[in-house]
Design a protein around this motif. Structure first.
Motif, mmCIF file in Angstrom:
data_model
loop_
_atom_site.group_PDB
_atom_site.id
_atom_site.type_symbol
_atom_site.label_atom_id
_atom_site.label_comp_id
_atom_site.label_asym_id
_atom_site.label_seq_id
_atom_site.Cartn_x
_atom_site.Cartn_y
_atom_site.Cartn_z
ATOM 1 N N ALA A 55 0.824 -1.220 0.000
ATOM 2 C CA ALA A 55 0.000 0.000 0.000
ATOM 3 C C ALA A 55 0.851 1.259 0.000
ATOM 4 N N GLN A 56 1.969 1.267 0.716
ATOM 5 C CA GLN A 56 2.800 2.473 0.788
ATOM 6 C C GLN A 56 3.647 2.664 -0.470
ATOM 7 N N ALA A 57 3.752 1.641 -1.317
ATOM 8 C CA ALA A 57 4.592 1.725 -2.514
ATOM 9 C C ALA A 57 3.793 1.944 -3.793
ATOM 10 N N GLU A 58 2.492 2.127 -3.695
ATOM 11 C CA GLU A 58 1.662 2.297 -4.899
ATOM 12 C C GLU A 58 2.074 3.515 -5.705
ATOM 13 N N ASN A 59 2.232 4.661 -5.042
ATOM 14 C CA ASN A 59 2.598 5.889 -5.749
ATOM 15 C C ASN A 59 3.985 5.791 -6.361
ATOM 16 N N ALA A 60 4.916 5.169 -5.659
ATOM 17 C CA ALA A 60 6.272 5.001 -6.190
ATOM 18 C C ALA A 60 6.254 4.087 -7.414
ATOM 19 N N LEU A 61 5.435 3.059 -7.375
ATOM 20 C CA LEU A 61 5.323 2.136 -8.509
ATOM 21 C C LEU A 61 4.778 2.869 -9.733
ATOM 22 N N VAL A 62 3.731 3.655 -9.539
ATOM 23 C CA VAL A 62 3.133 4.403 -10.656
ATOM 24 C C VAL A 62 4.149 5.395 -11.223
ATOM 25 N N GLU A 63 4.875 6.077 -10.367
ATOM 26 C CA GLU A 63 5.878 7.042 -10.835
ATOM 27 C C GLU A 63 7.011 6.354 -11.586
ATOM 28 N N ALA A 64 7.433 5.197 -11.110
ATOM 29 C CA ALA A 64 8.515 4.470 -11.789
ATOM 30 C C ALA A 64 8.077 4.033 -13.179
ATOM 31 N N VAL A 65 6.855 3.556 -13.322
ATOM 32 C CA VAL A 65 6.347 3.147 -14.641
ATOM 33 C C VAL A 65 6.167 4.370 -15.530
ATOM 34 N N ARG A 66 5.699 5.471 -14.954
ATOM 35 C CA ARG A 66 5.467 6.700 -15.719
ATOM 36 C C ARG A 66 6.763 7.261 -16.317
ATOM 37 N N GLN A 67 7.910 6.965 -15.704
ATOM 38 C CA GLN A 67 9.199 7.500 -16.166
ATOM 39 C C GLN A 67 9.737 6.787 -17.411
ATOM 40 N N LEU A 68 9.146 5.668 -17.796
ATOM 41 C CA LEU A 68 9.608 4.966 -18.993
ATOM 42 C C LEU A 68 9.376 5.821 -20.239
ATOM 43 N N PHE A 69 10.346 5.810 -21.149
ATOM 44 C CA PHE A 69 10.196 6.567 -22.389
ATOM 45 C C PHE A 69 9.117 5.926 -23.252
ATOM 46 N N GLY A 70 8.196 6.737 -23.730
ATOM 47 C CA GLY A 70 7.106 6.250 -24.555
ATOM 48 C C GLY A 70 5.836 6.001 -23.767
ATOM 49 N N MET A 71 5.901 6.091 -22.439
ATOM 50 C CA MET A 71 4.722 5.887 -21.595
ATOM 51 C C MET A 71 3.887 7.157 -21.616
ATOM 52 N N ASP A 72 2.592 6.993 -21.831
ATOM 53 C CA ASP A 72 1.718 8.156 -21.926
ATOM 54 C C ASP A 72 0.869 8.349 -20.678
ATOM 55 N N ARG A 73 0.241 7.290 -20.191
ATOM 56 C CA ARG A 73 -0.666 7.412 -19.048
ATOM 57 C C ARG A 73 -0.532 6.176 -18.182
ATOM 58 N N VAL A 74 -0.529 6.393 -16.865
ATOM 59 C CA VAL A 74 -0.463 5.279 -15.911
ATOM 60 C C VAL A 74 -1.439 5.568 -14.779
ATOM 61 N N VAL A 75 -2.317 4.612 -14.493
ATOM 62 C CA VAL A 75 -3.278 4.728 -13.398
ATOM 63 C C VAL A 75 -3.320 3.387 -12.674
ATOM 64 N N PHE A 76 -3.284 3.459 -11.333
ATOM 65 C CA PHE A 76 -3.389 2.228 -10.540
ATOM 66 C C PHE A 76 -4.697 2.260 -9.761
ATOM 67 N N ASP A 77 -5.501 1.236 -9.951
ATOM 68 C CA ASP A 77 -6.767 1.078 -9.236
ATOM 69 C C ASP A 77 -6.497 0.145 -8.052
ATOM 70 N N ALA A 78 -6.320 0.731 -6.862
ATOM 71 C CA ALA A 78 -5.925 -0.041 -5.683
ATOM 72 C C ALA A 78 -6.958 -1.082 -5.249
ATOM 73 N N PRO A 79 -8.261 -0.765 -5.196
ATOM 74 C CA PRO A 79 -9.207 -1.793 -4.745
ATOM 75 C C PRO A 79 -9.206 -3.053 -5.615
ATOM 76 N N ASN A 80 -8.980 -2.901 -6.907
ATOM 77 C CA ASN A 80 -8.953 -4.053 -7.809
ATOM 78 C C ASN A 80 -7.535 -4.528 -8.116
ATOM 79 N N ALA A 81 -6.524 -3.819 -7.588
ATOM 80 C CA ALA A 81 -5.112 -4.126 -7.846
ATOM 81 C C ALA A 81 -4.843 -4.224 -9.343
ATOM 82 N N THR A 82 -5.364 -3.257 -10.098
ATOM 83 C CA THR A 82 -5.231 -3.264 -11.553
ATOM 84 C C THR A 82 -4.463 -2.033 -12.011
ATOM 85 N N LEU A 83 -3.510 -2.244 -12.902
ATOM 86 C CA LEU A 83 -2.722 -1.162 -13.471
ATOM 87 C C LEU A 83 -3.197 -0.913 -14.896
ATOM 88 N N TYR A 84 -3.601 0.324 -15.172
ATOM 89 C CA TYR A 84 -4.002 0.753 -16.510
ATOM 90 C C TYR A 84 -2.881 1.630 -17.043
#
Length: 125
Positions: free
Chosen positions: A35-64
């Motif tokens: 739970a405490q690493a969700e924001n860090a995970l989203v930011e790390a994925v967002r930093q990839l070149f070519g990545m446009d949008r990243v959203v994490f849905d915590a209740p469903n544990a789904t990454l869009y």
């Protein structure tokens, strides 16, 4: 000419390096997300070149996430997620989606690199 101009204008709505024609949307279920690493995970994925949008849905544990398939791939996203201590779900549906997403990503990269030839010339060998 106008069609090409309008297509280029659509690219301005995305991050640099992302072309709308190569944009793909993915939805993957994650496991072992702290739970405490969700924001860090989203930011790390967002930093990839070519990545446009990243959203994490915590209740469903789904990454869009949306990315340009010619610059980024599902394997790169998976590597970042593993470095953050999480991983993709290993159910049969998730495995099927991952293999299909890899196929589509590779197909888009191959199509981007393909150099067409004129139809009235002898085929290249």
């Amino acid at each position: 000419m106008w069609k090409r101009l309008l297509m280029l204008m659509g690219d301005f709505e995305h991050k640099p390096g992302v072309k709308e024609v190569n944009l793909v949307s993915r939805k993957m279920r994650l496991v072992d997300v702290k739970a405490q690493a969700e924001n860090a995970l989203v930011e790390a994925v967002r930093q990839l070149f070519g990545m446009d949008r990243v959203v994490f849905d915590a209740p469903n544990a789904t990454l869009y996430f949306d990315y340009d398939a010619t610059h980024c791939s599902l394997d790169k996203v998976e590597g970042v997620i593993r470095n953050m201590g999480a991983k993709f779900d290993t159910g049969w549906w998730s495995r099927f989606k991952r293999s299909y997403y890899r196929f589509v990503d590779q197909n888009m990269k191959d199509n981007e690199a393909h150099e067409p030839h004129c139809c009235n010339k002898v085929p290249r060998k």
